[in-house]
Design a protein around this motif. Structure first.
Motif, PDB file in Angstrom:
ATOM      1  N   GLU A   1      39.437  38.615  33.077  1.00 33.64           N
ATOM      2  CA  GLU A   1      38.093  38.644  32.968  1.00 33.64           C
ATOM      3  C   GLU A   1      37.270  39.289  33.886  1.00 33.64           C
ATOM      4  OE1 GLU A   1      36.583  34.518  32.741  1.00 33.64           O
ATOM      5  OE2 GLU A   1      37.610  33.979  30.870  1.00 33.64           O
ATOM      6  N   LEU A   2      37.495  39.119  35.120  1.00 35.08           N
ATOM      7  CA  LEU A   2      36.899  39.804  36.436  1.00 35.08           C
ATOM      8  C   LEU A   2      37.238  41.215  36.336  1.00 35.08           C
ATOM      9  CD1 LEU A   2      37.899  37.110  39.323  1.00 35.08           C
ATOM     10  CD2 LEU A   2      35.615  37.485  38.188  1.00 35.08           C
ATOM     11  N   SER A   3      38.381  41.680  35.778  1.00 33.97           N
ATOM     12  CA  SER A   3      38.908  42.975  35.630  1.00 33.97           C
ATOM     13  C   SER A   3      37.835  43.876  34.910  1.00 33.97           C
ATOM     14  CB  SER A   3      40.229  43.003  35.363  1.00 33.97           C
ATOM     15  OG  SER A   3      40.348  43.167  33.871  1.00 33.97           O
ATOM     16  N   ALA A   4      37.226  43.310  34.107  1.00 29.49           N
ATOM     17  CA  ALA A   4      36.218  44.160  33.139  1.00 29.49           C
ATOM     18  C   ALA A   4      34.834  44.640  34.220  1.00 29.49           C
ATOM     19  CB  ALA A   4      35.455  42.996  32.122  1.00 29.49           C
ATOM     20  N   GLU A   5      34.598  44.009  35.256  1.00 34.59           N
ATOM     21  CA  GLU A   5      33.750  44.704  35.911  1.00 34.59           C
ATOM     22  C   GLU A   5      34.328  44.773  37.583  1.00 34.59           C
ATOM     23  OE1 GLU A   5      29.700  42.678  35.934  1.00 34.59           O
ATOM     24  OE2 GLU A   5      30.575  41.388  34.379  1.00 34.59           O
ATOM     25  N   ALA A   6      35.567  45.242  37.528  1.00 33.63           N
ATOM     26  CA  ALA A   6      36.095  45.397  38.875  1.00 33.63           C
ATOM     27  C   ALA A   6      36.676  46.800  38.887  1.00 33.63           C
ATOM     28  CB  ALA A   6      37.437  44.574  39.165  1.00 33.63           C
ATOM     29  N   ASP A   7      36.736  47.394  40.177  1.00 27.45           N
ATOM     30  CA  ASP A   7      37.445  48.887  40.378  1.00 27.45           C
ATOM     31  C   ASP A   7      38.874  48.542  40.300  1.00 27.45           C
ATOM     32  OD1 ASP A   7      34.830  50.464  40.816  1.00 27.45           O
ATOM     33  OD2 ASP A   7      34.783  48.731  42.009  1.00 27.45           O
ATOM     34  N   MET A   8      39.506  47.453  40.555  1.00 25.96           N
ATOM     35  CA  MET A   8      40.676  47.405  40.804  1.00 25.96           C
ATOM     36  C   MET A   8      41.238  45.853  41.043  1.00 25.96           C
ATOM     37  SD  MET A   8      43.017  48.810  44.102  1.00 25.96           S
ATOM     38  CE  MET A   8      42.188  50.559  43.658  1.00 25.96           C
ATOM     39  N   VAL A   9      42.476  45.333  40.596  1.00 29.59           N
ATOM     40  CA  VAL A   9      43.019  44.081  40.753  1.00 29.59           C
ATOM     41  C   VAL A   9      44.153  44.037  41.558  1.00 29.59           C
ATOM     42  CG1 VAL A   9      43.864  41.982  39.766  1.00 29.59           C
ATOM     43  CG2 VAL A   9      41.818  42.885  38.660  1.00 29.59           C
ATOM     44  N   VAL A  10      44.360  43.413  42.741  1.00 25.71           N
ATOM     45  CA  VAL A  10      45.477  43.355  43.442  1.00 25.71           C
ATOM     46  C   VAL A  10      46.180  41.847  43.481  1.00 25.71           C
ATOM     47  CG1 VAL A  10      46.274  43.681  45.852  1.00 25.71           C
ATOM     48  CG2 VAL A  10      44.203  44.963  44.842  1.00 25.71           C
ATOM     49  N   LEU A  11      47.437  42.065  43.054  1.00 25.61           N
ATOM     50  CA  LEU A  11      48.400  40.887  43.064  1.00 25.61           C
ATOM     51  C   LEU A  11      49.612  40.980  44.053  1.00 25.61           C
ATOM     52  CD1 LEU A  11      48.046  40.297  39.154  1.00 25.61           C
ATOM     53  CD2 LEU A  11      46.888  39.168  40.800  1.00 25.61           C
ATOM     54  N   GLY A  12      49.982  39.800  44.337  1.00 22.76           N
ATOM     55  CA  GLY A  12      51.164  39.615  45.253  1.00 22.76           C
ATOM     56  C   GLY A  12      52.348  39.305  44.292  1.00 22.76           C
ATOM     57  N   CYS A  13      53.646  39.709  44.572  1.00 20.38           N
ATOM     58  CA  CYS A  13      54.737  39.464  43.832  1.00 20.38           C
ATOM     59  C   CYS A  13      55.821  38.929  44.626  1.00 20.38           C
ATOM     60  CB  CYS A  13      55.080  40.613  42.728  1.00 20.38           C
ATOM     61  SG  CYS A  13      56.573  40.535  41.901  1.00 20.38           S
ATOM     62  N   ARG A  14      56.459  37.830  44.189  1.00 22.98           N
ATOM     63  CA  ARG A  14      57.647  37.484  45.169  1.00 22.98           C
ATOM     64  C   ARG A  14      58.836  38.162  45.071  1.00 22.98           C
ATOM     65  NH1 ARG A  14      54.310  33.505  43.095  1.00 22.98           N
ATOM     66  NH2 ARG A  14      54.237  31.515  44.467  1.00 22.98           N
ATOM     67  N   GLY A  15      59.268  39.524  44.633  1.00 21.53           N
ATOM     68  CA  GLY A  15      60.197  40.162  44.771  1.00 21.53           C
ATOM     69  C   GLY A  15      61.111  39.917  43.331  1.00 21.53           C
TER      70      GLY A  15
ATOM     71  N   ALA B   1      48.529  42.804  34.128  1.00 17.62           N
ATOM     72  CA  ALA B   1      48.640  44.243  33.968  1.00 17.62           C
ATOM     73  C   ALA B   1      48.652  44.628  32.599  1.00 17.62           C
ATOM     74  CB  ALA B   1      50.144  44.587  34.711  1.00 17.62           C
ATOM     75  N   ALA B   2      48.968  43.771  31.613  1.00 15.57           N
ATOM     76  CA  ALA B   2      49.051  44.375  30.270  1.00 15.57           C
ATOM     77  C   ALA B   2      47.601  44.058  29.676  1.00 15.57           C
ATOM     78  CB  ALA B   2      49.870  43.148  29.432  1.00 15.57           C
ATOM     79  N   HIS B   3      46.861  43.174  30.270  1.00 21.58           N
ATOM     80  CA  HIS B   3      45.342  42.845  29.604  1.00 21.58           C
ATOM     81  C   HIS B   3      44.090  43.666  30.366  1.00 21.58           C
ATOM     82  CE1 HIS B   3      48.124  40.100  27.315  1.00 21.58           C
ATOM     83  NE2 HIS B   3      47.285  40.383  26.359  1.00 21.58           N
ATOM     84  N   ALA B   4      44.493  43.875  31.779  1.00 23.09           N
ATOM     85  CA  ALA B   4      43.312  44.224  32.624  1.00 23.09           C
ATOM     86  C   ALA B   4      42.756  45.590  32.102  1.00 23.09           C
ATOM     87  CB  ALA B   4      43.811  44.149  33.983  1.00 23.09           C
ATOM     88  N   HIS B   5      41.295  45.413  32.482  1.00 22.05           N
ATOM     89  CA  HIS B   5      40.516  46.534  32.192  1.00 22.05           C
ATOM     90  C   HIS B   5      40.666  47.470  33.366  1.00 22.05           C
ATOM     91  CE1 HIS B   5      38.730  44.429  28.858  1.00 22.05           C
ATOM     92  NE2 HIS B   5      39.065  43.110  29.641  1.00 22.05           N
ATOM     93  N   ALA B   6      41.059  47.165  34.320  1.00 21.76           N
ATOM     94  CA  ALA B   6      41.166  47.944  35.717  1.00 21.76           C
ATOM     95  C   ALA B   6      42.362  48.272  36.009  1.00 21.76           C
ATOM     96  CB  ALA B   6      40.036  47.428  36.728  1.00 21.76           C
ATOM     97  N   PRO B   7      42.580  49.026  36.771  1.00 24.59           N
ATOM     98  CA  PRO B   7      43.974  49.307  37.467  1.00 24.59           C
ATOM     99  C   PRO B   7      44.229  47.919  38.169  1.00 24.59           C
ATOM    100  CG  PRO B   7      42.910  51.159  37.963  1.00 24.59           C
ATOM    101  CD  PRO B   7      41.774  50.342  37.393  1.00 24.59           C
ATOM    102  N   VAL B   8      45.732  47.942  37.993  1.00 21.63           N
ATOM    103  CA  VAL B   8      46.430  46.580  38.778  1.00 21.63           C
ATOM    104  C   VAL B   8      47.312  46.789  39.647  1.00 21.63           C
ATOM    105  CG1 VAL B   8      47.581  44.356  38.473  1.00 21.63           C
ATOM    106  CG2 VAL B   8      45.733  45.118  36.806  1.00 21.63           C
ATOM    107  N   ILE B   9      47.275  46.717  41.006  1.00 20.55           N
ATOM    108  CA  ILE B   9      48.431  46.739  41.955  1.00 20.55           C
ATOM    109  C   ILE B   9      48.987  45.724  42.185  1.00 20.55           C
ATOM    110  CG2 ILE B   9      48.755  47.549  44.574  1.00 20.55           C
ATOM    111  CD1 ILE B   9      46.330  49.541  44.259  1.00 20.55           C
ATOM    112  N   VAL B  10      50.256  45.836  42.163  1.00 22.82           N
ATOM    113  CA  VAL B  10      51.234  44.862  42.277  1.00 22.82           C
ATOM    114  C   VAL B  10      51.913  45.045  43.500  1.00 22.82           C
ATOM    115  CG1 VAL B  10      53.270  43.557  41.394  1.00 22.82           C
ATOM    116  CG2 VAL B  10      51.708  44.396  40.047  1.00 22.82           C
ATOM    117  N   VAL B  11      51.654  44.111  44.582  1.00 24.34           N
ATOM    118  CA  VAL B  11      52.122  44.274  46.019  1.00 24.34           C
ATOM    119  C   VAL B  11      53.480  43.513  46.285  1.00 24.34           C
ATOM    120  CG1 VAL B  11      51.857  44.302  48.366  1.00 24.34           C
ATOM    121  CG2 VAL B  11      49.980  44.862  46.914  1.00 24.34           C
ATOM    122  N   ARG B  12      54.505  43.882  46.497  1.00 24.91           N
ATOM    123  CA  ARG B  12      55.668  43.167  46.300  1.00 24.91           C
ATOM    124  C   ARG B  12      56.300  42.712  47.750  1.00 24.91           C
ATOM    125  NH1 ARG B  12      59.219  43.740  42.793  1.00 24.91           N
ATOM    126  NH2 ARG B  12      60.839  44.403  44.282  1.00 24.91           N
TER     127      ARG B  12
END
Length: 291
Positions: free
Chosen positions: A97-111, A128-139
């Protein structure tokens, strides 16, 4: 690259080491792009019906987690606008939902490992599959290392890669003053044995055609970003193998999400990169088609 999202950079934060690393990356992006930061946290009562007092205790605990993340951002960065978003419900749905009005979404990933696969499947891959903005997965956990000689931004390029992913990779390389490595994998299908034998694929011919197509695709973009040094590489390998090898030591791997035929599906390569790539991964969506 135009950035107009009301929420700026949105980071999913739950107080874990992994979300702290995501917060570090999000702060870095905000400072590079001069954007606001939104720290988002979701909570749910997991035990069925309960008195309001019990739920209120859990909500206050969630507020404390969110407050901690926002204060970390305010005290350790130059970001002037840090907002918070506390949501009661599934975190993945709220982040979309937030991604619709965001420039980017950043998420952590456990590896790596089984736990990581379950986390990627339940939250990260959904976003990542549904976001309206780029999604960065930080591992991985812990602070992001700052190498003296940072690696390039790597772009996985195929015929279906949306232009948005190409532009995102070039803009990120320009902001970080890094070179861009564009990788295109040529993977001929194996010949099956049978009565009627198919001719062996012309690998050299396929590679030459791929290089020509890559040059034509990238030419107008390199004109728009003359400050970025671009290396183009054609690799005879499966796409996942080629991107894993190219992203070893990279600062960021950028892949495009093509969803027009199968909404909510990322195919095979993108989830594999989110799980196995040795660096942070940016999943950039193609524009959604309107009915």
């Amino acid at each position: 690259m135009t950035m107009t999202g009301a929420y700026g950079i949105v980071v999913g934060y739950d107080g874990s080491d992994f979300s702290m690393q995501a917060l570090d990356w999000a702060m870095d992006e905000c400072e590079l792009r001069k954007l606001p930061l939104t720290v988002a946290h979701a909570w749910r009562w997991p035990y069925g019906e309960a008195p309001d007092e019990a739920k209120e205790h859990l909500r206050k605990a969630a507020e404390h987690v969110l407050y901690h993340g926002a204060e970390c951002a305010r005290s350790s960065s130059t970001i002037s606008d840090v907002a918070t978003d506390l949501y009661e419900g599934p975190p993945a749905e709220r982040l979309v939902e937030l991604s619709a009005e965001a420039d980017m979404v950043v998420l952590g990933c456990r590896g790596l490992g089984a736990l990581a696969r379950s986390v990627v499947g339940s939250v990260t891959a959904y976003v990542a599959a549904h976001a309206h903005a780029p999604v960065i997965v930080v591992r991985g956990p812990g602070p992001i290392p700052a190498p003296a000689d940072p690696g390039p931004v790597v772009l996985g390029l195929s015929e279906g890669t949306p232009d948005e992913a190409v532009e995102f990779a070039l803009a990120e390389a320009a902001l970080r003053q890094l070179r861009l490595l564009v990788v295109h994998a040529v993977h001929p299908l194996p010949t099956a044995w049978g009565v009627s034998m198919a001719p062996e694929p012309d690998v050299e011919g396929l590679a030459a055609a791929a290089r020509k197509g890559m040059d034509e695709r990238m030419e107008p973009w390199t004109v728009r970003y003359p400050e970025v040094a671009v290396e183009r590489r054609t690799v005879v390998a499966a796409p996942g193998e080629a991107l894993r090898a190219a992203s070893d030591g990279a600062t960021l791997l950028v892949v495009g999400s093509v969803r027009s035929r199968h909404p909510g599906s990322l195919g095979a390569v993108v989830p594999a990169m989110a799980e196995h790539a040795p660096c942070p991964v940016a999943v950039v969506p193609a524009p959604r088609r309107t009915p």
